[in-house]
Design an enzyme around this catalytic site. Structure first.
Site, PDB file in Angstrom:
ATOM      1  N   ARG A 120       0.848  -1.207   0.000  1.00 17.33           N
ATOM      2  CA  ARG A 120       0.000   0.000   0.000  1.00 17.33           C
ATOM      3  C   ARG A 120       0.878   1.250   0.000  1.00 17.33           C
ATOM      4  O   ARG A 120       0.554   2.261  -0.610  1.00 17.33           O
ATOM      5  CB  ARG A 120      -0.943   0.035   1.212  1.00 17.33           C
ATOM      6  CG  ARG A 120      -1.588   1.430   1.371  1.00 17.33           C
ATOM      7  CD  ARG A 120      -2.756   1.502   2.328  1.00 17.33           C
ATOM      8  NE  ARG A 120      -2.569   0.806   3.566  1.00 17.33           N
ATOM      9  CZ  ARG A 120      -1.766   1.223   4.564  1.00 17.33           C
ATOM     10  NH1 ARG A 120      -1.090   2.345   4.466  1.00 17.33           N
ATOM     11  NH2 ARG A 120      -1.663   0.504   5.661  1.00 17.33           N
ATOM     12  N   TYR A 124     -14.627  19.147 -15.165  1.00 16.99           N
ATOM     13  CA  TYR A 124     -15.083  17.763 -15.299  1.00 16.99           C
ATOM     14  C   TYR A 124     -16.196  17.495 -14.281  1.00 16.99           C
ATOM     15  O   TYR A 124     -16.085  17.908 -13.111  1.00 16.99           O
ATOM     16  CB  TYR A 124     -13.881  16.827 -15.082  1.00 16.99           C
ATOM     17  CG  TYR A 124     -14.237  15.375 -15.034  1.00 16.99           C
ATOM     18  CD1 TYR A 124     -14.644  14.717 -16.197  1.00 16.99           C
ATOM     19  CD2 TYR A 124     -14.194  14.654 -13.852  1.00 16.99           C
ATOM     20  CE1 TYR A 124     -14.990  13.374 -16.163  1.00 16.99           C
ATOM     21  CE2 TYR A 124     -14.531  13.305 -13.808  1.00 16.99           C
ATOM     22  CZ  TYR A 124     -14.937  12.675 -14.962  1.00 16.99           C
ATOM     23  OH  TYR A 124     -15.261  11.354 -14.929  1.00 16.99           O
ATOM     24  N   ASP A 171      -5.614  19.946 -14.099  1.00 21.20           N
ATOM     25  CA  ASP A 171      -6.043  18.629 -14.568  1.00 21.20           C
ATOM     26  C   ASP A 171      -5.610  18.563 -16.030  1.00 21.20           C
ATOM     27  O   ASP A 171      -6.173  19.235 -16.887  1.00 21.20           O
ATOM     28  CB  ASP A 171      -7.566  18.503 -14.413  1.00 21.20           C
ATOM     29  CG  ASP A 171      -8.090  17.137 -14.854  1.00 21.20           C
ATOM     30  OD1 ASP A 171      -7.413  16.453 -15.639  1.00 21.20           O
ATOM     31  OD2 ASP A 171      -9.203  16.767 -14.412  1.00 21.20           O
ATOM     32  N   LYS A 177      -7.589   7.548 -19.248  1.00 26.18           N
ATOM     33  CA  LYS A 177      -7.838   8.093 -20.585  1.00 26.18           C
ATOM     34  C   LYS A 177      -6.642   7.841 -21.510  1.00 26.18           C
ATOM     35  O   LYS A 177      -6.255   6.716 -21.664  1.00 26.18           O
ATOM     36  CB  LYS A 177      -8.203   9.578 -20.457  1.00 26.18           C
ATOM     37  CG  LYS A 177      -9.235   9.870 -19.356  1.00 26.18           C
ATOM     38  CD  LYS A 177     -10.610   9.256 -19.625  1.00 26.18           C
ATOM     39  CE  LYS A 177     -11.539   9.269 -18.417  1.00 26.18           C
ATOM     40  NZ  LYS A 177     -11.711  10.548 -17.749  1.00 26.18           N
TER      41      LYS A 177
HETATM   42  C1  LIG Z   1     -12.102  11.018 -16.530  1.00 21.32           C
HETATM   43  C2  LIG Z   1     -11.637  12.301 -16.000  1.00 21.32           C
HETATM   44  C3  LIG Z   1     -11.406  12.464 -14.627  1.00 21.32           C
HETATM   45  C4  LIG Z   1     -11.688  11.375 -13.613  1.00 21.32           C
HETATM   46  O1  LIG Z   1     -10.889  10.241 -13.808  1.00 21.32           O
HETATM   47  P1  LIG Z   1     -11.340   8.756 -13.427  1.00 21.32           P
HETATM   48  O2  LIG Z   1     -10.152   7.948 -13.826  1.00 21.32           O
HETATM   49  O3  LIG Z   1     -12.580   8.431 -14.197  1.00 21.32           O
HETATM   50  O4  LIG Z   1     -11.580   8.732 -11.953  1.00 21.32           O
HETATM   51  C5  LIG Z   1     -10.936  13.689 -14.193  1.00 21.32           C
HETATM   52  N1  LIG Z   1     -10.722  14.707 -15.052  1.00 21.32           N
HETATM   53  C6  LIG Z   1     -10.947  14.578 -16.369  1.00 21.32           C
HETATM   54  C7  LIG Z   1     -10.674  15.748 -17.274  1.00 21.32           C
HETATM   55  C8  LIG Z   1     -11.402  13.382 -16.896  1.00 21.32           C
HETATM   56  O5  LIG Z   1     -11.642  13.271 -18.209  1.00 21.32           O
END
Ligand SMILES: *Cc1c(COP(=O)(O)O)cnc(C)c1O
Length: 384
Positions: A49, A101, A173, A198
């Site tokens: 962990r 988001y 982000d 992604k």
């Molecule tokens: C998908 C996404 C998230 C969240 O990520 P997860 O892996 O689904 O928890 C945060 N910010 C953006 C811009 C995203 O496209």
């Protein structure tokens, strides 16, 4: 050493990652704990962990791409967002984009309802509004650019400067542009986060997130909280994500090249009332995107002329492009943000952010651009 080309960083990642047999692909270490030589000699790897070699490899790769000193890879993008919020004191104020988001919006509002923080949402493309919001004490400024789904571009350097002057940390982000197209730490941000689910993993088959920083004291706090709260990624996820990431340069180049062609084609369609793509000269933030990013990316959003039934019919007729909410993967996906990715946002907030029911978002994948355009074309042509 001068900065290595990202394509080389990715392709060469961890070819020396197997200390036991010198395999050229990194092994997966699943063990939860590791033997101590004696009770006073804590080994570098003791409990999974806290620390694990597969996570360390992925952190090192992402840190080199982003120009960070280090950080943590987490169970999901949302776990990375939560980890960032654990770095600020309780009841602190967070200023975030009004078109962020949907999951970030939900998390900030949920924590606010519990009295754990205060969230204020502003239009980050309006620097006067950002400055006004920062007149009140603020702990963290959240940047997301290009924004999701409207692909509006925030001036990272300007907002990071305003945040610093106000004594706040700034975070970007960077999920949509990927570190191949934008490096927020170089523009003055303190933190950068990703949903590696992604484009970084890119194959639509693994969840994960990352939170990285340049300042080593901040890196230590990230790792402390990731361990304390148990937010770190599973070894398998880190291993799988690294494997996916190694082809990212090739994928993003191809996806972006197709997106440029598709956005230009959409802009010429009578059934389309607006196209949002920073690569188009008509985009309001085209010049800023060209300055701040190394390319406009693979995400396009557009609005269908006509009512909601026209949009529903269009989506039903698509055969190649799948109606699904993720992005950045090898297969092209389309989504209706108002009912899918951003359903956590109440209707008033959606309206304020400009998310109407006829707005659609495409994540362009690796299919041939001509085939994707043919699919969109037959989507517009309702059968006689
Ligand atoms: C998908 C996404 C998230 C969240 O990520 P997860 O892996 O689904 O928890 C945060 N910010 C953006 C811009 C995203 O496209």
């Amino acid at each position: 050493m001068s900065r290595r080309d990202p394509a080389t960083i990715l392709a060469a990642a961890c070819t020396d990652g197997d200390p036991a047999y010198a395999g050229v692909a990194p092994p997966l270490w699943t063990s939860d704990s590791y033997a101590w030589p004696d009770a006073d000699a804590k080994p570098a790897y003791d409990y999974a962990r806290t620390v694990n070699p597969n996570r360390d490899m992925l952190v090192a790769l992402l840190a080199e791409l982003e120009g960070a000193a280090g950080g943590a890879v987490t169970a999901s993008g949302q776990a990375a967002a939560l980890l960032a919020l654990l770095l600020v004191p309780g009841e602190a104020r967070v200023v975030a984009p009004h078109d962020c988001y949907g999951g970030t919006y939900r998390l900030l509002c949920g924590l606010q309802e519990q009295g754990r923080l205060r969230a204020d949402f502003v239009d980050m493309t309006d620097l006067t509004a950002v400055e006004a919001a920062l007149a009140e004490p603020t702990a963290l400024v959240w940047i997301e650019t290009p924004s999701n789904p409207l692909l509006r571009v925030t001036d990272i350097a300007a907002v990071a400067r305003l945040a610093r002057a106000a004594g706040a940390l700034s975070i970007a982000d960077n999920t949509l542009p990927t570190p191949l197209r934008q490096r927020p730490l170089e523009h003055g941000c303190d933190l950068v986060m990703h949903s590696t689910t992604k484009a970084i993993n890119g194959h639509g088959d693994c969840f994960g997130g990352a939170l990285l920083a340049t300042d080593t004291a901040l890196v230590e706090r990230i790792q402390w909280w990731a361990n304390a709260a148990g937010l770190n990624a599973a070894p398998w996820s880190a291993w799988q994500t690294l494997k996916g990431a190694r082809t990212m340069a090739l994928r993003v180049d191809r996806q972006e090249a197709s997106a440029r062609v598709i956005a230009a084609w959409l802009a010429g369609q009578a059934n389309v009332s607006a196209v949002h793509y920073p690569g188009l000269a008509e985009h309001p933030d085209h010049a800023l995107a060209a300055h701040q990013q190394d390319g406009p990316g693979f995400m396009i959003s557009f609005e269908i002329a006509g009512g909601e039934t026209t949009t529903a019919g269009f989506l039903e007729r698509l055969k190649l492009i799948t109606l699904a909410s993720s992005l950045g993967g090898i297969s092209s996906l389309i989504c209706q943000p108002a009912t899918m990715t951003h359903r956590g946002m109440p209707p008033e907030a959606q309206a304020a952010a400009g998310l109407g029911p006829n707005l659609l978002r495409i994540s362009v994948g690796l299919e041939a651009a001509g085939d994707l355009i043919a699919d969109l074309e037959q989507g517009f042509n309702s059968p006689p």
